[in-house]
Design a protein around this motif. Structure first.
Motif, PDB file in Angstrom:
ATOM      1  N   GLY A  33       0.822  -1.202   0.000  1.00  0.00           N
ATOM      2  CA  GLY A  33       0.000   0.000   0.000  1.00  0.00           C
ATOM      3  C   GLY A  33       0.856   1.251   0.000  1.00  0.00           C
ATOM      4  N   ASP A  39      -3.643   4.029  -1.859  1.00  0.00           N
ATOM      5  CA  ASP A  39      -3.765   2.960  -2.850  1.00  0.00           C
ATOM      6  C   ASP A  39      -3.363   1.615  -2.252  1.00  0.00           C
ATOM      7  N   VAL A  40      -4.047   0.553  -2.706  1.00  0.00           N
ATOM      8  CA  VAL A  40      -3.614  -0.801  -2.340  1.00  0.00           C
ATOM      9  C   VAL A  40      -3.472  -1.649  -3.599  1.00  0.00           C
ATOM     10  N   PHE A  62      -6.503  -1.215  -6.263  1.00  0.00           N
ATOM     11  CA  PHE A  62      -7.477  -0.154  -6.020  1.00  0.00           C
ATOM     12  C   PHE A  62      -6.690   1.141  -5.908  1.00  0.00           C
TER      13      PHE A  62
END
Lengths: 139, 234
Positions: A33, A39-40, A62
């Motif tokens: 992340g 964001d991951v 994501f």
């Protein structure tokens, strides 16, 4: 800020989106992340233990377009490479290929981290201490 | 209680030539306006860097200085004084906006002390080596990832015109949970403020590290809460 054509292409047609069986010993999973943006990214590899070649790579991210493009490109690049070759990929290679602007460099860093984390997980599962393995083969 | 900084760099006043510290907006001797001072936002208010601030005193001081610096007061002054009244006012406004808001104040202080946080972090090409990869705990990442998967599933189902009551319930449960986690992070941040304000150099260093980690965690959580709220409300 405009995205490059390559980023847009990967964003619209992401390669290798999906999931591999996390429990399998052949599979390494990297979940990383970026706290800067939240964001991951999950990147998974299936490695042939005989040849050490990454036969399959899947990702799910994501995040922004650059993060998705970076991870999509990363899976394309590592597929067919050996584990050691894959570790040679640097975030700067991704930056160059996708023409990422400075504010999006952390996306490429995330992708490199994801590759390393996935390979690290696979190595741990298979207790690959490369040196020990090499020694075992030699004897 | 406002504390005045005593370790300031002395400069000579442009008007009376008597030396004073570089942090002041007005000469303590002849009271003339000074060019924008070189200190940090805290010193604009005559404060030492602190995380627990008396917000009422800060606001009071902001209004007092705003009035004193107001460009209308310098309409007939020399050109350099007119310019400084604008520049000092801009600085005062930035300083006040940053310090009055708890998260911005915390981020500002940590950056002042050299921490890499927020959007500046990891964007430099050479910044990779410095980055500590263990900053976000693995279990939080797992949770964030899982919840994102659920959110995506729910959005897809919506697109197809379906509503899955089970998914709705689990998202609502997740939202409540992340709300709680968010307020826990805020509580932890506040207790570290206290630790930092009262600690010596070593204690402060530990508190700084903790606060950077808490702010990272907070960013994830607030993104999640925002996304869940959006999806539930759609």
């Amino acid at each position: 800020m405009a995205y490059s054509d390559k980023v847009i292409d990967h964003y619209n047609n992401p390669r290798n989106v999906g999931q591999l069986d996390k429990a399998s010993t052949e599979v390494g999973t990297g979940l990383v992340g970026a706290p800067e943006c939240g964001d991951v990214m999950r990147l998974q590899i299936r490695v042939n233990s005989e040849t050490q070649v990454i036969e399959e790579a899947k990702f799910k991210t994501f995040g922004c377009g650059s993060a998705i493009a970076s991870s999509s490109l990363a899976t394309e690049w590592i597929k067919g490479r050996t584990v050691e070759d894959a570790l040679a990929i640097k975030n700067t290679d991704i930056v160059k290929e996708l023409s990422l602007p400075p504010v999006k460099i952390h996306c490429s860093v995330l992708a490199e981290d994801a590759i390393r984390a996935a390979i690290g997980d696979w190595k741990k599962k298979n207790s690959v201490a490369e040196t020990a393995n090499a020694a075992a083969v030699a004897h | 209680m406002l504390k005045v900084i005593d370790s300031a760099v002395p400069v000579a006043c442009w008007s009376c030539s008597i030396g004073h510290n570089d942090f002041t907006l007005f000469c303590p001797h002849c009271s003339k306006i000074q060019p924008p001072p070189g200190g940090d936002y805290f010193s604009v208010f005559g404060l030492e860097p602190r995380l627990n601030l008396d917000l009422a005193a800060l606001e009071h001081e902001f209004h007092r200085l705003s009035r004193k610096l107001h460009p209308d007061r310098f309409a007939r002054a020399q050109e350099n004084e007119r310019e400084w009244s604008l520049a000092d006012t801009a600085l005062l406004n930035d300083a006040y906006r940053t310090l009055k808001e708890p998260l911005r104040r915390t981020e500002y202080l940590l950056k002042l002390l050299g921490a890499e946080i927020g959007s500046d972090a990891g964007t430099e090409q050479g910044g990779h080596d410095k980055k500590d990869l263990s900053r976000v705990p693995a279990d939080l990442l797992e949770e964030v990832f899982e919840l994102n998967m659920q959110l995506e599933e729910m959005r897809m189902a919506r697109k197809l015109g379906e509503t899955d009551p089970e998914l709705q319930v689990s998202l609502e449960r997740a939202k409540r949970k992340f709300d709680v986690l968010l307020s826990e992070v805020d509580q932890d941040l506040r207790s570290q403020w206290q630790v930092w304000d009262e600690g010596d150099a070593a204690v402060r260093k530990t508190a700084q590290k903790l606060m950077v980690a808490l702010l990272d965690r907070r960013r994830y959580l607030s993104n999640l809460v925002r996304d869940v709220t959006e999806t539930l409300g759609a």
